[in-house]
Design a protein around this motif. Structure first.
Motif, PDB file in Angstrom:
ATOM      1  N   ARG A 145       0.826  -1.209   0.000  1.00 12.65           N
ATOM      2  CA  ARG A 145       0.000   0.000   0.000  1.00 12.65           C
ATOM      3  C   ARG A 145       0.861   1.260   0.000  1.00 12.65           C
ATOM      4  O   ARG A 145       0.563   2.233  -0.684  1.00 12.65           O
ATOM      5  N   LEU A 146       1.938   1.239   0.765  1.00 13.58           N
ATOM      6  CA  LEU A 146       2.829   2.395   0.869  1.00 13.58           C
ATOM      7  C   LEU A 146       3.542   2.681  -0.458  1.00 13.58           C
ATOM      8  O   LEU A 146       3.766   3.831  -0.816  1.00 13.58           O
ATOM      9  N   GLU A 167       2.555   2.719  -3.400  1.00 11.63           N
ATOM     10  CA  GLU A 167       1.765   3.509  -4.352  1.00 11.63           C
ATOM     11  C   GLU A 167       1.615   4.977  -3.948  1.00 11.63           C
ATOM     12  O   GLU A 167       1.067   5.764  -4.704  1.00 11.63           O
ATOM     13  N   LEU A 168       2.082   5.347  -2.776  1.00  7.35           N
ATOM     14  CA  LEU A 168       1.881   6.697  -2.260  1.00  7.35           C
ATOM     15  C   LEU A 168       3.031   7.628  -2.641  1.00  7.35           C
ATOM     16  O   LEU A 168       4.120   7.178  -2.994  1.00  7.35           O
ATOM     17  N   GLU A 172      -5.407   5.026   3.126  1.00  4.62           N
ATOM     18  CA  GLU A 172      -4.923   3.677   2.834  1.00  4.62           C
ATOM     19  C   GLU A 172      -4.944   2.765   4.066  1.00  4.62           C
ATOM     20  O   GLU A 172      -4.596   1.592   3.970  1.00  4.62           O
ATOM     21  N   ARG A 222      -3.362  10.953   3.064  1.00  5.61           N
ATOM     22  CA  ARG A 222      -3.160   9.829   2.145  1.00  5.61           C
ATOM     23  C   ARG A 222      -2.894   8.527   2.911  1.00  5.61           C
ATOM     24  O   ARG A 222      -3.434   7.475   2.572  1.00  5.61           O
ATOM     25  N   LEU A 223      -2.068   8.596   3.946  1.00  6.29           N
ATOM     26  CA  LEU A 223      -1.770   7.411   4.754  1.00  6.29           C
ATOM     27  C   LEU A 223      -3.021   6.904   5.465  1.00  6.29           C
ATOM     28  O   LEU A 223      -3.251   5.685   5.548  1.00  6.29           O
ATOM     29  N   ALA A 249       0.195  14.228   3.442  1.00  4.48           N
ATOM     30  CA  ALA A 249       0.753  12.879   3.591  1.00  4.48           C
ATOM     31  C   ALA A 249      -0.061  12.068   4.598  1.00  4.48           C
ATOM     32  O   ALA A 249      -0.374  10.895   4.351  1.00  4.48           O
ATOM     33  N   ALA A 285       4.477  10.954   1.766  1.00  5.10           N
ATOM     34  CA  ALA A 285       3.799   9.981   2.626  1.00  5.10           C
ATOM     35  C   ALA A 285       4.777   8.895   3.082  1.00  5.10           C
ATOM     36  O   ALA A 285       4.730   8.443   4.230  1.00  5.10           O
ATOM     37  N   LYS A 286       5.672   8.500   2.189  1.00  2.00           N
ATOM     38  CA  LYS A 286       6.682   7.501   2.555  1.00  2.00           C
ATOM     39  C   LYS A 286       7.614   8.036   3.634  1.00  2.00           C
ATOM     40  O   LYS A 286       7.964   7.326   4.578  1.00  2.00           O
TER      41      LYS A 286
END
Length: 90
Positions: A22-23, A25-26, A69, A65-66, A62, A30-31
């Motif tokens: 999932r991470l 694709e961010l 997900e 978005r996290l 971020a 966000a990572k």
């Protein structure tokens, strides 16, 4: 992060592989926020901005978005109930 699931699927916990998928694709912001939370959780939005050196607005994006997900959850801070702190779901 460990290589085994932290919780059972009934508890809403993700395995590390699912978390990473999932991470992946961010966006990079966000990572980076996830990486900071990996070592320093729980942190407030301001704390994340300070640790990551990202602007507040970028950290807010971020985190949104996290959360979408299911990779980050929040709760109110025990030290200051006006603030929320964030932590990873794995």
């Amino acid at each position: 992060m460990s290589t085994s699931p932290v919780g059972s699927p009934e508890e809403g916990q993700l395995s590390e592989n699912e978390f990473r998928d999932r991470l992946r694709e961010l966006p990079p912001s966000a990572k980076l926020v996830a990486k900071v939370l990996e070592g320093e959780a729980p942190l407030s939005q301001g704390g994340l901005a300070e640790e990551s050196l990202l602007p507040d607005r970028t950290v807010r994006y971020a985190l949104n978005r996290l959360e979408e997900e299911g990779l980050v959850e929040s709760r109110y801070s025990f030290k200051d109930a006006r603030k929320q702190v964030y932590f990873l779901t794995v």
